[in-house]
Design a protein around this motif. Sequence first.
Motif: not given
Lengths: 301, 301
Positions: B125-137
Amino acid sequence: VNVDWIAVDWGTSQLRAWAFDADGRIGATAASADGMGKLGPEEFEPALLKQIGDWLPQGRRVPVLACGMVGARQGWIEAPYRPVPCAPIVAGGFVAAPVRDPRIAVHIVPGLSQAAPADVMRGEETQIAGFLAGRPEFDGVLCLPGTHAKWVRISAGEVVSFQTFMTGELFALLAEKSVLRHSVATEGWQEVAFEMAVDDALSRPDRLAARLFALRAEALLDGLAPEAARARLSGALIGAELAAARPYWLGQAVAVIGDAGITGAYAAALSRQGVAPEVVAGDETVLAGLAAARELLGELT
Amino acid sequence: VNVDWIAVDWGTSQLRAWAFDADGRIGATAASADGMGKLGPEEFEPALLKQIGDWLPQGRRVPVLACGMVGARQGWIEAPYRPVPCAPIVAGGFVAAPVRDPRIAVHIVPGLSQAAPADVMRGEETQIAGFLAGRPEFDGVLCLPGTHAKWVRISAGEVVSFQTFMTGELFALLAEKSVLRHSVATEGWQEVAFEMAVDDALSRPDRLAARLFALRAEALLDGLAPEAARARLSGALIGAELAAARPYWLGQAVAVIGDAGITGAYAAALSRQGVAPEVVAGDETVLAGLAAARELLGELT
Protein backbone atom coordinates in the motif's frame (compact mmCIF):
# COMPACT_ATOMS: atom_id res chain seq x y z
CA VAL A 1 13.30 -68.33 8.24
CA ASN A 2 12.88 -70.58 5.22
CA VAL A 3 13.87 -68.18 2.43
CA ASP A 4 13.28 -68.79 -1.25
CA TRP A 5 13.79 -65.19 -2.34
CA ILE A 6 13.65 -61.66 -0.93
CA ALA A 7 11.62 -58.68 -2.13
CA VAL A 8 12.98 -55.17 -1.54
CA ASP A 9 11.21 -51.85 -2.07
CA TRP A 10 14.05 -49.31 -1.83
CA GLY A 11 13.07 -45.70 -2.25
CA THR A 12 14.71 -42.36 -1.59
CA SER A 13 13.86 -42.30 2.09
CA GLN A 14 13.29 -45.89 3.18
CA LEU A 15 14.05 -49.53 2.59
CA ARG A 16 11.54 -52.34 3.11
CA ALA A 17 12.24 -56.05 2.71
CA TRP A 18 10.15 -59.24 2.76
CA ALA A 19 11.36 -62.86 2.87
CA PHE A 20 9.27 -65.24 0.77
CA ASP A 21 9.29 -69.02 1.13
CA ALA A 22 8.92 -71.46 -1.76
CA ASP A 23 5.13 -71.42 -1.34
CA GLY A 24 4.94 -67.67 -1.74
CA ARG A 25 4.32 -67.00 1.93
CA ILE A 26 5.98 -64.10 3.75
CA GLY A 27 8.22 -65.43 6.51
CA ALA A 28 9.79 -62.18 7.71
CA THR A 29 9.68 -58.46 7.09
CA ALA A 30 12.07 -55.59 7.81
CA ALA A 31 12.18 -51.84 7.30
CA SER A 32 14.70 -49.09 7.88
CA ALA A 33 15.29 -45.43 7.12
CA ASP A 34 18.36 -46.29 5.01
CA GLY A 35 16.89 -44.77 1.87
CA MET A 36 18.84 -44.31 -1.34
CA GLY A 37 19.09 -40.58 -0.61
CA LYS A 38 21.54 -41.02 2.26
CA LEU A 39 23.71 -43.86 0.95
CA GLY A 40 26.92 -43.84 -1.08
CA PRO A 41 27.50 -46.64 -3.62
CA GLU A 42 29.49 -48.76 -1.16
CA GLU A 43 26.89 -48.47 1.58
CA PHE A 44 24.00 -50.24 -0.10
CA GLU A 45 25.14 -53.81 0.51
CA PRO A 46 25.82 -53.28 4.24
CA ALA A 47 22.50 -51.43 4.62
CA LEU A 48 20.68 -54.34 3.00
CA LEU A 49 22.52 -57.04 4.97
CA LYS A 50 21.72 -55.23 8.20
CA GLN A 51 18.05 -55.92 7.49
CA ILE A 52 18.11 -59.33 5.81
CA GLY A 53 21.41 -60.90 6.97
CA ASP A 54 19.72 -63.03 9.60
CA TRP A 55 17.38 -64.54 7.03
CA LEU A 56 20.12 -65.91 4.76
CA PRO A 57 21.15 -69.58 4.67
CA GLN A 58 24.71 -70.64 3.91
CA GLY A 59 25.71 -72.45 0.75
CA ARG A 60 23.52 -70.79 -1.85
CA ARG A 61 22.76 -67.36 -3.27
CA VAL A 62 19.27 -66.14 -2.43
CA PRO A 63 17.77 -63.98 -5.17
CA VAL A 64 16.94 -60.45 -4.01
CA LEU A 65 14.58 -58.48 -6.29
CA ALA A 66 14.73 -54.73 -5.64
CA CYS A 67 12.80 -51.85 -7.15
CA GLY A 68 12.79 -48.09 -6.70
CA MET A 69 15.41 -45.36 -6.52
CA VAL A 70 18.05 -47.95 -5.62
CA GLY A 71 18.49 -48.20 -9.41
CA ALA A 72 18.99 -44.47 -9.98
CA ARG A 73 22.26 -42.98 -11.17
CA GLN A 74 23.01 -42.01 -7.58
CA GLY A 75 21.90 -45.43 -6.28
CA TRP A 76 23.61 -48.79 -5.82
CA ILE A 77 24.08 -49.24 -9.55
CA GLU A 78 22.29 -47.48 -12.37
CA ALA A 79 19.56 -49.54 -13.97
CA PRO A 80 18.99 -47.58 -17.19
CA TYR A 81 15.41 -46.61 -17.99
CA ARG A 82 13.55 -48.76 -20.52
CA PRO A 83 11.65 -46.61 -23.05
CA VAL A 84 7.88 -46.95 -23.41
CA PRO A 85 5.88 -48.41 -25.02
CA CYS A 86 6.93 -51.64 -23.31
CA ALA A 87 5.82 -54.15 -20.70
CA PRO A 88 6.41 -52.77 -17.19
CA ILE A 89 8.96 -55.50 -16.43
CA VAL A 90 10.52 -58.07 -18.75
CA ALA A 91 12.66 -61.19 -18.48
CA GLY A 92 16.33 -60.35 -18.90
CA GLY A 93 15.69 -56.73 -18.04
CA PHE A 94 17.16 -56.66 -14.54
CA VAL A 95 20.51 -55.18 -13.56
CA ALA A 96 22.77 -57.12 -11.20
CA ALA A 97 24.17 -55.08 -8.33
CA PRO A 98 27.78 -55.74 -7.30
CA VAL A 99 27.86 -57.76 -4.04
CA ARG A 100 30.61 -59.23 -1.88
CA ASP A 101 28.43 -61.54 0.21
CA PRO A 102 28.13 -65.00 -1.44
CA ARG A 103 24.68 -65.52 0.05
CA ILE A 104 22.83 -63.00 -2.14
CA ALA A 105 22.29 -62.17 -5.80
CA VAL A 106 20.70 -58.70 -6.12
CA HIS A 107 18.65 -57.87 -9.21
CA ILE A 108 17.36 -54.35 -9.70
CA VAL A 109 14.21 -53.63 -11.68
CA PRO A 110 14.84 -50.73 -14.08
CA GLY A 111 12.49 -47.77 -14.35
CA LEU A 112 10.73 -46.57 -17.48
CA SER A 113 11.24 -43.47 -19.58
CA GLN A 114 9.20 -41.62 -22.18
CA ALA A 115 10.90 -39.52 -24.84
CA ALA A 116 8.21 -36.96 -25.56
CA PRO A 117 6.89 -35.49 -23.41
CA ALA A 118 10.00 -36.37 -21.40
CA ASP A 119 9.13 -38.35 -18.31
CA VAL A 120 10.57 -41.03 -16.01
CA MET A 121 9.46 -43.45 -13.31
CA ARG A 122 11.29 -45.75 -10.88
CA GLY A 123 9.35 -48.14 -8.68
CA GLU A 124 5.93 -47.55 -10.19
CA GLU A 125 6.74 -49.94 -13.07
CA THR A 126 6.87 -52.71 -10.44
CA GLN A 127 3.49 -51.69 -9.01
CA ILE A 128 2.07 -51.66 -12.53
CA ALA A 129 3.44 -55.15 -13.14
CA GLY A 130 1.90 -56.26 -9.87
CA PHE A 131 -1.47 -54.86 -10.82
CA LEU A 132 -1.31 -56.47 -14.26
CA ALA A 133 -0.29 -59.84 -12.77
CA GLY A 134 -3.79 -60.05 -11.30
CA ARG A 135 -5.53 -58.25 -14.18
CA PRO A 136 -3.70 -59.27 -17.37
CA GLU A 137 -6.60 -58.14 -19.59
CA PHE A 138 -6.80 -54.63 -18.11
CA ASP A 139 -7.10 -51.90 -20.71
CA GLY A 140 -7.30 -48.42 -19.29
CA VAL A 141 -5.50 -45.99 -17.02
CA LEU A 142 -3.69 -46.37 -13.73
CA CYS A 143 -3.29 -43.48 -11.31
CA LEU A 144 -0.56 -43.82 -8.67
CA PRO A 145 -0.83 -40.81 -6.32
CA GLY A 146 2.06 -39.77 -4.12
CA THR A 147 4.99 -37.37 -3.92
CA HIS A 148 5.23 -37.62 -7.69
CA ALA A 149 1.88 -38.89 -8.92
CA LYS A 150 1.84 -40.95 -12.11
CA TRP A 151 -0.90 -41.40 -14.68
CA VAL A 152 -0.28 -44.42 -16.89
CA ARG A 153 -2.04 -45.68 -20.03
CA ILE A 154 -2.13 -49.49 -20.23
CA SER A 155 -3.01 -51.52 -23.28
CA ALA A 156 -2.25 -55.14 -24.20
CA GLY A 157 -0.08 -55.56 -21.11
CA GLU A 158 2.16 -52.62 -21.99
CA VAL A 159 2.72 -49.14 -20.66
CA VAL A 160 1.72 -46.98 -23.62
CA SER A 161 2.44 -43.55 -22.12
CA PHE A 162 2.58 -41.83 -18.76
CA GLN A 163 2.78 -38.45 -17.06
CA THR A 164 4.13 -37.31 -13.71
CA PHE A 165 2.63 -34.60 -11.47
CA MET A 166 4.46 -33.16 -8.46
CA THR A 167 1.20 -32.89 -6.53
CA GLY A 168 2.31 -34.59 -3.32
CA GLU A 169 5.57 -32.68 -3.15
CA LEU A 170 3.81 -29.37 -3.89
CA PHE A 171 1.32 -30.07 -1.11
CA ALA A 172 4.08 -30.81 1.40
CA LEU A 173 6.11 -27.72 0.41
CA LEU A 174 3.12 -25.39 0.56
CA ALA A 175 1.65 -26.85 3.76
CA GLU A 176 4.94 -27.05 5.65
CA LYS A 177 7.40 -24.55 4.15
CA SER A 178 5.40 -21.66 2.69
CA VAL A 179 3.47 -18.81 4.32
CA LEU A 180 0.46 -21.14 4.21
CA ARG A 181 2.00 -23.22 7.02
CA HIS A 182 0.49 -20.69 9.44
CA SER A 183 -3.01 -21.46 8.16
CA VAL A 184 -2.94 -25.14 7.11
CA ALA A 185 -3.32 -27.92 9.69
CA THR A 186 -0.87 -30.82 9.72
CA GLU A 187 -3.81 -33.19 10.31
CA GLY A 188 -7.56 -33.13 9.99
CA TRP A 189 -9.84 -32.85 7.01
CA GLN A 190 -13.13 -31.36 5.86
CA GLU A 191 -14.56 -33.44 3.08
CA VAL A 192 -16.96 -30.75 1.83
CA ALA A 193 -14.14 -28.20 1.61
CA PHE A 194 -12.06 -30.73 -0.33
CA GLU A 195 -14.86 -31.49 -2.77
CA MET A 196 -15.64 -27.83 -3.39
CA ALA A 197 -11.97 -27.10 -4.03
CA VAL A 198 -11.74 -30.00 -6.49
CA ASP A 199 -14.83 -28.80 -8.34
CA ASP A 200 -13.54 -25.24 -8.44
CA ALA A 201 -10.13 -26.34 -9.72
CA LEU A 202 -11.68 -28.48 -12.45
CA SER A 203 -14.11 -25.82 -13.58
CA ARG A 204 -11.47 -23.05 -13.68
CA PRO A 205 -8.10 -24.83 -13.93
CA ASP A 206 -6.41 -21.68 -15.18
CA ARG A 207 -6.88 -20.08 -11.77
CA LEU A 208 -4.71 -22.42 -9.66
CA ALA A 209 -2.13 -19.70 -9.02
CA ALA A 210 -4.84 -17.41 -7.66
CA ARG A 211 -6.23 -19.90 -5.12
CA LEU A 212 -3.27 -20.49 -2.87
CA PHE A 213 -2.79 -17.19 -1.04
CA ALA A 214 -6.57 -17.00 -0.48
CA LEU A 215 -6.14 -19.70 2.18
CA ARG A 216 -3.85 -17.39 4.15
CA ALA A 217 -6.06 -14.35 3.63
CA GLU A 218 -9.23 -16.17 4.67
CA ALA A 219 -7.48 -17.46 7.78
CA LEU A 220 -6.48 -13.90 8.70
CA LEU A 221 -9.75 -12.21 7.83
CA ASP A 222 -12.42 -14.86 8.29
CA GLY A 223 -10.90 -17.38 10.67
CA LEU A 224 -10.80 -20.19 8.12
CA ALA A 225 -10.32 -23.43 10.06
CA PRO A 226 -6.87 -24.99 9.54
CA GLU A 227 -8.45 -28.37 8.77
CA ALA A 228 -10.62 -26.78 6.07
CA ALA A 229 -7.57 -24.99 4.68
CA ARG A 230 -5.71 -28.32 4.52
CA ALA A 231 -8.56 -29.99 2.63
CA ARG A 232 -8.88 -27.01 0.29
CA LEU A 233 -5.17 -26.94 -0.50
CA SER A 234 -5.28 -30.65 -1.26
CA GLY A 235 -8.41 -30.21 -3.36
CA ALA A 236 -6.92 -27.31 -5.33
CA LEU A 237 -3.79 -29.29 -6.17
CA ILE A 238 -5.51 -32.61 -6.91
CA GLY A 239 -8.10 -30.74 -8.95
CA ALA A 240 -5.35 -29.04 -10.95
CA GLU A 241 -3.76 -32.44 -11.53
CA LEU A 242 -7.05 -33.94 -12.68
CA ALA A 243 -7.60 -31.00 -15.02
CA ALA A 244 -4.18 -31.44 -16.63
CA ALA A 245 -4.57 -35.24 -16.68
CA ARG A 246 -8.03 -35.15 -18.23
CA PRO A 247 -6.84 -36.76 -21.50
CA TYR A 248 -5.80 -39.74 -19.37
CA TRP A 249 -8.97 -40.45 -17.43
CA LEU A 250 -11.79 -39.12 -19.58
CA GLY A 251 -13.93 -42.03 -20.72
CA GLN A 252 -11.43 -44.62 -19.48
CA ALA A 253 -11.43 -47.47 -17.00
CA VAL A 254 -9.37 -46.09 -14.11
CA ALA A 255 -7.68 -47.83 -11.18
CA VAL A 256 -6.09 -45.82 -8.35
CA ILE A 257 -3.17 -47.54 -6.61
CA GLY A 258 -1.70 -46.41 -3.30
CA ASP A 259 -2.25 -45.89 0.42
CA ALA A 260 -5.79 -45.78 1.74
CA GLY A 261 -5.95 -42.07 2.60
CA ILE A 262 -4.69 -40.61 -0.64
CA THR A 263 -6.43 -43.10 -2.92
CA GLY A 264 -9.67 -42.27 -1.15
CA ALA A 265 -9.19 -38.58 -1.89
CA TYR A 266 -8.45 -39.25 -5.57
CA ALA A 267 -11.40 -41.65 -5.86
CA ALA A 268 -13.71 -39.04 -4.35
CA ALA A 269 -12.40 -36.38 -6.73
CA LEU A 270 -12.73 -38.63 -9.77
CA SER A 271 -16.20 -39.80 -8.84
CA ARG A 272 -17.36 -36.17 -8.96
CA GLN A 273 -16.31 -36.24 -12.63
CA GLY A 274 -18.34 -39.33 -13.34
CA VAL A 275 -15.40 -41.73 -13.13
CA ALA A 276 -15.84 -44.69 -10.76
CA PRO A 277 -12.26 -45.87 -10.20
CA GLU A 278 -11.19 -49.18 -8.78
CA VAL A 279 -9.02 -48.65 -5.68
CA VAL A 280 -6.06 -50.96 -5.09
CA ALA A 281 -3.71 -51.09 -2.08
CA GLY A 282 -0.20 -49.97 -3.03
CA ASP A 283 1.66 -52.41 -0.75
CA GLU A 284 0.01 -55.37 -2.42
CA THR A 285 0.94 -54.21 -5.90
CA VAL A 286 4.61 -53.73 -4.94
CA LEU A 287 4.84 -57.28 -3.61
CA ALA A 288 2.90 -58.73 -6.53
CA GLY A 289 5.20 -56.87 -8.92
CA LEU A 290 8.37 -58.07 -7.24
CA ALA A 291 6.92 -61.61 -7.26
CA ALA A 292 6.29 -61.25 -10.99
CA ALA A 293 9.89 -60.10 -11.38
CA ARG A 294 11.01 -63.18 -9.44
CA GLU A 295 9.09 -65.36 -11.89
CA LEU A 296 10.64 -63.62 -14.87
CA LEU A 297 14.09 -63.97 -13.39
CA GLY A 298 13.75 -67.74 -13.48
CA GLU A 299 15.67 -70.14 -11.37
CA LEU A 300 19.02 -69.25 -9.84
CA THR A 301 21.39 -71.65 -8.23
CA VAL B 1 22.92 14.05 10.62
CA ASN B 2 20.27 16.75 10.32
CA VAL B 3 17.11 14.69 10.78
CA ASP B 4 13.61 15.88 10.01
CA TRP B 5 12.02 12.43 9.90
CA ILE B 6 12.95 8.79 9.36
CA ALA B 7 11.55 6.32 6.84
CA VAL B 8 11.53 2.61 7.71
CA ASP B 9 10.71 -0.33 5.45
CA TRP B 10 10.36 -3.23 7.89
CA GLY B 11 9.56 -6.58 6.36
CA THR B 12 9.63 -10.18 7.53
CA SER B 13 13.33 -10.66 6.92
CA GLN B 14 14.93 -7.22 6.97
CA LEU B 15 14.77 -3.65 8.20
CA ARG B 16 15.89 -0.63 6.17
CA ALA B 17 15.93 2.97 7.38
CA TRP B 18 16.57 6.36 5.79
CA ALA B 19 17.07 9.75 7.52
CA PHE B 20 15.49 12.67 5.68
CA ASP B 21 16.33 16.31 6.28
CA ALA B 22 13.84 19.16 6.06
CA ASP B 23 14.57 19.58 2.35
CA GLY B 24 13.69 15.98 1.58
CA ARG B 25 17.27 14.86 1.11
CA ILE B 26 18.54 11.53 2.44
CA GLY B 27 21.26 12.15 5.03
CA ALA B 28 21.88 8.59 6.19
CA THR B 29 20.78 5.02 5.50
CA ALA B 30 20.92 1.81 7.49
CA ALA B 31 19.90 -1.81 7.02
CA SER B 32 19.89 -4.95 9.15
CA ALA B 33 18.59 -8.49 9.13
CA ASP B 34 16.35 -7.76 12.16
CA GLY B 35 13.18 -8.58 10.26
CA MET B 36 9.79 -8.85 11.91
CA GLY B 37 9.99 -12.63 11.65
CA LYS B 38 12.64 -12.96 14.31
CA LEU B 39 11.56 -10.29 16.80
CA GLY B 40 9.28 -10.46 19.83
CA PRO B 41 7.08 -7.44 20.65
CA GLU B 42 9.63 -5.98 23.10
CA GLU B 43 12.52 -6.31 20.65
CA PHE B 44 11.34 -3.91 17.96
CA GLU B 45 12.33 -0.67 19.65
CA PRO B 46 15.88 -1.84 20.50
CA ALA B 47 16.31 -3.23 16.97
CA LEU B 48 15.25 0.10 15.49
CA LEU B 49 17.40 2.22 17.84
CA LYS B 50 20.40 0.07 17.00
CA GLN B 51 20.11 1.34 13.43
CA ILE B 52 18.89 4.93 13.89
CA GLY B 53 19.96 5.83 17.44
CA ASP B 54 23.01 7.79 16.26
CA TRP B 55 20.87 9.97 14.02
CA LEU B 56 18.57 11.25 16.76
CA PRO B 57 18.87 14.73 18.29
CA GLN B 58 17.96 15.42 21.93
CA GLY B 59 14.99 17.49 22.95
CA ARG B 60 12.38 16.53 20.38
CA ARG B 61 10.59 13.47 19.03
CA VAL B 62 11.57 12.63 15.46
CA PRO B 63 8.70 11.11 13.49
CA VAL B 64 9.45 7.61 12.22
CA LEU B 65 7.17 6.32 9.46
CA ALA B 66 7.28 2.55 9.09
CA CYS B 67 5.56 0.20 6.67
CA GLY B 68 5.50 -3.57 6.13
CA MET B 69 5.09 -6.61 8.33
CA VAL B 70 6.10 -4.56 11.39
CA GLY B 71 2.36 -3.83 11.59
CA ALA B 72 1.25 -7.48 11.50
CA ARG B 73 -0.41 -9.22 14.43
CA GLN B 74 2.97 -10.80 15.28
CA GLY B 75 4.78 -7.47 14.77
CA TRP B 76 5.51 -4.47 16.97
CA ILE B 77 1.85 -3.56 17.25
CA GLU B 78 -1.01 -4.64 15.05
CA ALA B 79 -2.06 -2.00 12.54
CA PRO B 80 -5.46 -3.39 11.47
CA TYR B 81 -6.06 -3.73 7.76
CA ARG B 82 -8.11 -1.02 6.05
CA PRO B 83 -10.73 -2.48 3.70
CA VAL B 84 -10.70 -1.59 0.01
CA PRO B 85 -11.92 0.34 -1.87
CA CYS B 86 -9.90 3.11 -0.23
CA ALA B 87 -6.90 5.35 -0.79
CA PRO B 88 -3.69 3.41 -0.18
CA ILE B 89 -2.77 5.63 2.79
CA VAL B 90 -4.86 8.28 4.55
CA ALA B 91 -4.34 11.01 7.14
CA GLY B 92 -5.19 9.75 10.62
CA GLY B 93 -4.79 6.17 9.50
CA PHE B 94 -1.48 5.37 11.18
CA VAL B 95 -1.00 3.33 14.34
CA ALA B 96 1.41 4.60 17.00
CA ALA B 97 3.85 1.99 18.28
CA PRO B 98 4.65 1.99 22.03
CA VAL B 99 8.11 3.48 22.63
CA ARG B 100 10.22 4.24 25.70
CA ASP B 101 12.77 6.51 24.02
CA PRO B 102 11.63 10.18 24.12
CA ARG B 103 13.46 10.94 20.87
CA ILE B 104 11.14 9.03 18.54
CA ALA B 105 7.45 8.82 17.64
CA VAL B 106 6.81 5.69 15.56
CA HIS B 107 3.84 5.58 13.18
CA ILE B 108 2.99 2.38 11.36
CA VAL B 109 1.20 2.40 8.02
CA PRO B 110 -1.62 -0.18 8.03
CA GLY B 111 -2.06 -2.72 5.27
CA LEU B 112 -5.15 -3.21 3.14
CA SER B 113 -7.70 -6.01 3.07
CA GLN B 114 -10.32 -7.17 0.61
CA ALA B 115 -13.37 -9.07 1.80
CA ALA B 116 -14.20 -11.13 -1.29
CA PRO B 117 -12.15 -12.70 -2.65
CA ALA B 118 -10.32 -12.54 0.68
CA ASP B 119 -6.92 -10.93 0.32
CA VAL B 120 -4.44 -8.82 2.27
CA MET B 121 -1.35 -6.70 1.71
CA ARG B 122 1.20 -5.02 4.02
CA GLY B 123 3.86 -2.75 2.59
CA GLU B 124 2.59 -2.65 -0.96
CA GLU B 125 0.00 0.00 0.00
CA THR B 126 2.93 2.32 0.70
CA GLN B 127 4.52 1.58 -2.68
CA ILE B 128 1.16 2.21 -4.32
CA ALA B 129 0.90 5.56 -2.50
CA GLY B 130 4.42 6.39 -3.65
CA PHE B 131 3.59 5.60 -7.24
CA LEU B 132 0.38 7.65 -7.08
CA ALA B 133 2.22 10.60 -5.48
CA GLY B 134 4.00 11.07 -8.78
CA ARG B 135 1.08 9.97 -10.97
CA PRO B 136 -2.11 11.16 -9.22
CA GLU B 137 -4.19 10.78 -12.38
CA PHE B 138 -3.18 7.16 -13.02
CA ASP B 139 -6.09 4.90 -13.87
CA GLY B 140 -5.12 1.31 -14.50
CA VAL B 141 -3.39 -1.64 -12.92
CA LEU B 142 -0.24 -1.98 -10.86
CA CYS B 143 1.74 -5.21 -10.73
CA LEU B 144 4.15 -5.66 -7.82
CA PRO B 145 6.09 -8.90 -8.37
CA GLY B 146 7.88 -10.63 -5.52
CA THR B 147 7.52 -13.41 -2.97
CA HIS B 148 3.80 -12.64 -2.93
CA ALA B 149 3.05 -10.77 -6.14
CA LYS B 150 0.16 -8.28 -6.11
CA TRP B 151 -2.09 -7.10 -8.91
CA VAL B 152 -3.91 -3.90 -8.00
CA ARG B 153 -6.69 -1.99 -9.74
CA ILE B 154 -6.36 1.79 -9.28
CA SER B 155 -9.04 4.34 -10.06
CA ALA B 156 -9.53 7.92 -8.84
CA GLY B 157 -6.59 7.60 -6.45
CA GLU B 158 -8.06 4.54 -4.72
CA VAL B 159 -7.26 0.86 -4.59
CA VAL B 160 -10.38 -0.70 -6.08
CA SER B 161 -9.42 -4.37 -5.78
CA PHE B 162 -6.35 -6.56 -5.68
CA GLN B 163 -5.14 -10.13 -5.86
CA THR B 164 -2.09 -11.93 -4.47
CA PHE B 165 -0.11 -14.71 -6.19
CA MET B 166 2.51 -16.80 -4.40
CA THR B 167 4.65 -16.90 -7.53
CA GLY B 168 7.96 -15.86 -5.99
CA GLU B 169 7.58 -18.20 -3.04
CA LEU B 170 6.57 -21.09 -5.31
CA PHE B 171 9.61 -20.47 -7.49
CA ALA B 172 11.95 -20.49 -4.50
CA LEU B 173 10.40 -23.64 -3.00
CA LEU B 174 10.47 -25.54 -6.28
CA ALA B 175 13.95 -24.38 -7.32
CA GLU B 176 15.57 -24.89 -3.92
CA LYS B 177 13.55 -27.45 -1.95
CA SER B 178 11.89 -29.80 -4.44
CA VAL B 179 13.28 -32.58 -6.65
CA LEU B 180 13.73 -29.88 -9.29
CA ARG B 181 16.66 -28.47 -7.30
CA HIS B 182 18.83 -31.09 -9.00
CA SER B 183 17.96 -29.68 -12.42
CA VAL B 184 17.42 -25.93 -11.89
CA ALA B 185 20.37 -23.53 -11.70
CA THR B 186 20.58 -21.00 -8.87
CA GLU B 187 21.75 -18.37 -11.36
CA GLY B 188 21.74 -17.88 -15.11
CA TRP B 189 18.94 -17.43 -17.58
CA GLN B 190 17.88 -18.28 -21.13
CA GLU B 191 15.52 -15.65 -22.42
CA VAL B 192 14.13 -17.77 -25.25
CA ALA B 193 13.35 -20.62 -22.86
CA PHE B 194 11.59 -18.14 -20.56
CA GLU B 195 9.52 -16.66 -23.37
CA MET B 196 8.48 -20.05 -24.73
CA ALA B 197 7.44 -21.16 -21.24
CA VAL B 198 5.37 -18.00 -20.75
CA ASP B 199 3.64 -18.48 -24.09
CA ASP B 200 2.98 -22.14 -23.34
CA ALA B 201 1.57 -21.33 -19.91
CA LEU B 202 -0.70 -18.63 -21.28
CA SER B 203 -1.98 -20.73 -24.15
CA ARG B 204 -2.65 -23.80 -21.96
CA PRO B 205 -2.95 -22.47 -18.40
CA ASP B 206 -4.75 -25.62 -17.26
CA ARG B 207 -1.57 -27.63 -17.74
CA LEU B 208 0.65 -25.93 -15.13
CA ALA B 209 0.69 -29.02 -12.92
CA ALA B 210 1.96 -31.11 -15.84
CA ARG B 211 4.92 -28.85 -16.68
CA LEU B 212 6.97 -29.01 -13.53
CA PHE B 213 8.29 -32.57 -13.42
CA ALA B 214 9.14 -32.34 -17.13
CA LEU B 215 12.08 -30.13 -16.14
CA ARG B 216 13.53 -32.98 -14.07
CA ALA B 217 12.80 -35.59 -16.74
CA GLU B 218 14.33 -33.53 -19.54
CA ALA B 219 17.42 -32.95 -17.43
CA LEU B 220 17.77 -36.71 -16.88
CA LEU B 221 16.96 -37.82 -20.43
CA ASP B 222 17.99 -34.92 -22.66
CA GLY B 223 20.57 -32.99 -20.65
CA LEU B 224 18.40 -29.89 -20.30
CA ALA B 225 20.72 -27.05 -19.24
CA PRO B 226 20.13 -25.90 -15.64
CA GLU B 227 19.95 -22.26 -16.77
CA ALA B 228 17.26 -23.13 -19.31
CA ALA B 229 15.39 -25.09 -16.64
CA ARG B 230 15.52 -22.06 -14.33
CA ALA B 231 14.12 -19.77 -17.02
CA ARG B 232 11.43 -22.30 -17.93
CA LEU B 233 10.34 -22.76 -14.32
CA SER B 234 10.09 -18.98 -13.94
CA GLY B 235 8.22 -18.70 -17.24
CA ALA B 236 5.77 -21.45 -16.31
CA LEU B 237 4.94 -19.81 -12.97
CA ILE B 238 4.81 -16.22 -14.24
CA GLY B 239 2.75 -17.40 -17.21
CA ALA B 240 0.32 -19.15 -14.87
CA GLU B 241 0.08 -15.96 -12.83
CA LEU B 242 -0.59 -13.87 -15.94
CA ALA B 243 -3.25 -16.34 -17.06
CA ALA B 244 -5.06 -16.14 -13.73
CA ALA B 245 -4.57 -12.34 -13.55
CA ARG B 246 -5.83 -11.75 -17.09
CA PRO B 247 -8.93 -9.85 -15.90
CA TYR B 248 -6.54 -7.38 -14.29
CA TRP B 249 -4.23 -6.54 -17.18
CA LEU B 250 -6.30 -7.16 -20.29
CA GLY B 251 -6.84 -3.86 -22.07
CA GLN B 252 -5.49 -1.83 -19.13
CA ALA B 253 -2.65 0.60 -18.57
CA VAL B 254 -0.15 -1.45 -16.53
CA ALA B 255 2.84 -0.39 -14.42
CA VAL B 256 5.21 -2.99 -12.95
CA ILE B 257 6.91 -1.95 -9.71
CA GLY B 258 9.91 -3.72 -8.20
CA ASP B 259 13.55 -4.72 -8.59
CA ALA B 260 15.14 -4.53 -12.02
CA GLY B 261 15.50 -8.27 -12.66
CA ILE B 262 12.00 -9.41 -11.83
CA THR B 263 10.22 -6.40 -13.34
CA GLY B 264 12.14 -7.03 -16.57
CA ALA B 265 10.87 -10.60 -16.68
CA TYR B 266 7.27 -9.50 -16.08
CA ALA B 267 7.55 -6.73 -18.66
CA ALA B 268 8.89 -9.19 -21.23
CA ALA B 269 6.07 -11.63 -20.47
CA LEU B 270 3.40 -8.93 -20.65
CA SER B 271 4.77 -7.45 -23.87
CA ARG B 272 4.24 -10.83 -25.54
CA GLN B 273 0.55 -10.38 -24.72
CA GLY B 274 0.46 -6.96 -26.33
CA VAL B 275 0.73 -5.05 -23.05
CA ALA B 276 3.51 -2.43 -22.89
CA PRO B 277 3.92 -1.84 -19.16
CA GLU B 278 5.66 1.06 -17.52
CA VAL B 279 8.48 -0.21 -15.25
CA VAL B 280 9.11 1.57 -11.96
CA ALA B 281 11.91 0.95 -9.42
CA GLY B 282 10.53 -0.50 -6.19
CA ASP B 283 12.92 1.31 -3.84
CA GLU B 284 11.81 4.68 -5.14
CA THR B 285 8.14 3.93 -4.61
CA VAL B 286 8.71 2.81 -1.01
CA LEU B 287 10.47 6.07 -0.17
CA ALA B 288 7.96 8.19 -2.07
CA GLY B 289 5.15 6.40 -0.23
CA LEU B 290 6.69 6.91 3.20
CA ALA B 291 7.27 10.58 2.28
CA ALA B 292 3.59 10.85 1.35
CA ALA B 293 2.74 9.28 4.70
CA ARG B 294 4.97 11.86 6.40
CA GLU B 295 3.00 14.62 4.67
CA LEU B 296 -0.31 13.14 5.73
CA LEU B 297 0.90 12.81 9.30
CA GLY B 298 1.34 16.57 9.48
CA GLU B 299 3.58 18.32 11.92
CA LEU B 300 4.67 16.76 15.18
CA THR B 301 6.40 18.54 18.00
